[in-house]
Design a protein around this motif. Structure first.
Motif, PDB file in Angstrom:
ATOM      1  N   MET A 124      -8.417  -1.309  -2.223  1.00  0.00           N
ATOM      2  CA  MET A 124      -7.009  -0.920  -2.228  1.00  0.00           C
ATOM      3  C   MET A 124      -6.324  -1.031  -3.178  1.00  0.00           C
ATOM      4  N   LYS A 125      -5.968   0.053  -3.792  1.00  0.00           N
ATOM      5  CA  LYS A 125      -5.138   0.034  -5.384  1.00  0.00           C
ATOM      6  C   LYS A 125      -4.743  -0.870  -6.336  1.00  0.00           C
ATOM      7  N   HIS A 162       3.223   1.538  -1.927  1.00  0.00           N
ATOM      8  CA  HIS A 162       2.577   2.659  -1.742  1.00  0.00           C
ATOM      9  C   HIS A 162       0.360   2.222  -1.827  1.00  0.00           C
ATOM     10  N   ASP A 220       0.546   1.127   1.864  1.00  0.00           N
ATOM     11  CA  ASP A 220       0.784   2.849   2.456  1.00  0.00           C
ATOM     12  C   ASP A 220      -0.563   2.875   2.459  1.00  0.00           C
ATOM     13  N   ASP A 221      -1.494   3.285   1.200  1.00  0.00           N
ATOM     14  CA  ASP A 221      -2.790   3.086   0.951  1.00  0.00           C
ATOM     15  C   ASP A 221      -3.749   2.580   2.153  1.00  0.00           C
ATOM     16  N   GLY A 240      -3.668   3.176   5.428  1.00  0.00           N
ATOM     17  CA  GLY A 240      -4.413   4.610   6.061  1.00  0.00           C
ATOM     18  C   GLY A 240      -5.408   4.559   5.749  1.00  0.00           C
ATOM     19  N   SER A 241      -5.795   3.997   5.176  1.00  0.00           N
ATOM     20  CA  SER A 241      -7.706   3.370   5.218  1.00  0.00           C
ATOM     21  C   SER A 241      -8.070   2.612   6.543  1.00  0.00           C
ATOM     22  N   HIS A 257       3.042   7.907   3.719  1.00  0.00           N
ATOM     23  CA  HIS A 257       1.504   8.613   3.656  1.00  0.00           C
ATOM     24  C   HIS A 257       0.510   8.306   4.976  1.00  0.00           C
TER      25      HIS A 257
END
Length: 235
Positions: A1-2, A90, A93-94, A97-98, A175
């Motif tokens: 994760m970012k 975000h 969201d990331d 998505g992953s 996203h």
């Protein structure tokens, strides 16, 4: 994760993330209240607040003392900024998505659809009993309030073409939904089930629109569809 902007790697990142999340969930909030909730010294709280302020994640606000008509020293509170809120959204969201890509690769697209339906099942369980007690002409408003409570900034209004219009001005998984439309499809199915009438998704943030817009057919259409279905099943 970012990494969330403004939060550096290491133990400091974890604590700073907790400070930022508390401000996101409970702000505007005073530094002293943050320290009490997290068990931090005033110096430690100030260090994290200064870093979050420098990165634009939070902003200070001053509030005059209550009941003193402006007398005394104004209280200093801290609130999350749009940039700070987006950083958390975000990151979530990331991760979503992953996780969905992993699920699709290992188990196929149908597994993603099953997951999407599972995600909205909690909304169905909570609202179905409520909707049974709400007049039909108030159900869209009740649904909008429930969605707003979950962070979707929803509103309801009458549609010029008849029926109602449900708008969601925010989507925390936009996203992920752009890549996996099953998320939007499951949500739309849940809306129709809760409202007891056909609905049509006209626009979505995931597809680049400014707002997720859903047209809700007049309740008379829903009642007609229910009667037709009952005739087909012989009930």
């Amino acid at each position: 994760m970012k990494n969330v902007p403004g939060i550096e790697p290491g133990s400091e990142r974890s604590t700073r993330a907790r400070v930022a999340r508390l401000i996101l969930e409970h702000g505007p909030v005073a530094a002293a209240a943050l320290g009490e909730r997290l068990g931090l010294t005033p110096a430690a709280v100030r260090r994290h607040l200064d870093a979050l302020l420098a990165d634009g994640m939070i902003e200070p606000r001053t509030v005059g003392p209550r009941g003193q008509r402006g007398r005394g020293r104004p209280a200093k509170l801290f609130a999350i900024t749009d940039a700070g809120r987006s950083a958390f959204e975000h990151a979530y969201d990331d991760l979503a998505g992953s996780a969905l890509r992993f699920l699709a690769e290992r188990m196929g697209e149908e597994a993603v659809a099953d997951f999407a339906r599972l995600q909205v099942s909690s909304l169905l369980k909570r609202l179905e009993p409520v909707m049974r007690t709400v007049p039909a002409d108030q159900r869209v408003q009740v649904l909008a309030q429930a969605l707003s409570a979950e962070g979707y900034a929803a509103s309801a209004s009458k549609a010029k073409s008849g029926g109602d219009q449900l708008c969601q001005h925010h989507c925390p998984v936009a996203h992920a939904a752009a890549e996996f439309p099953q998320l939007c499809e499951a949500e739309t199915e849940a809306f129709a089930q809760l409202l007891g009438t056909p609905v049509q998704r006209l626009a979505t943030i995931a597809h680049g629109d400014g707002v997720c817009t859903t047209h809700v057919s007049p309740q008379s259409l829903g009642e007609s569809a229910h009667r037709d279905k009952s005739k087909e099943t012989g009930r």
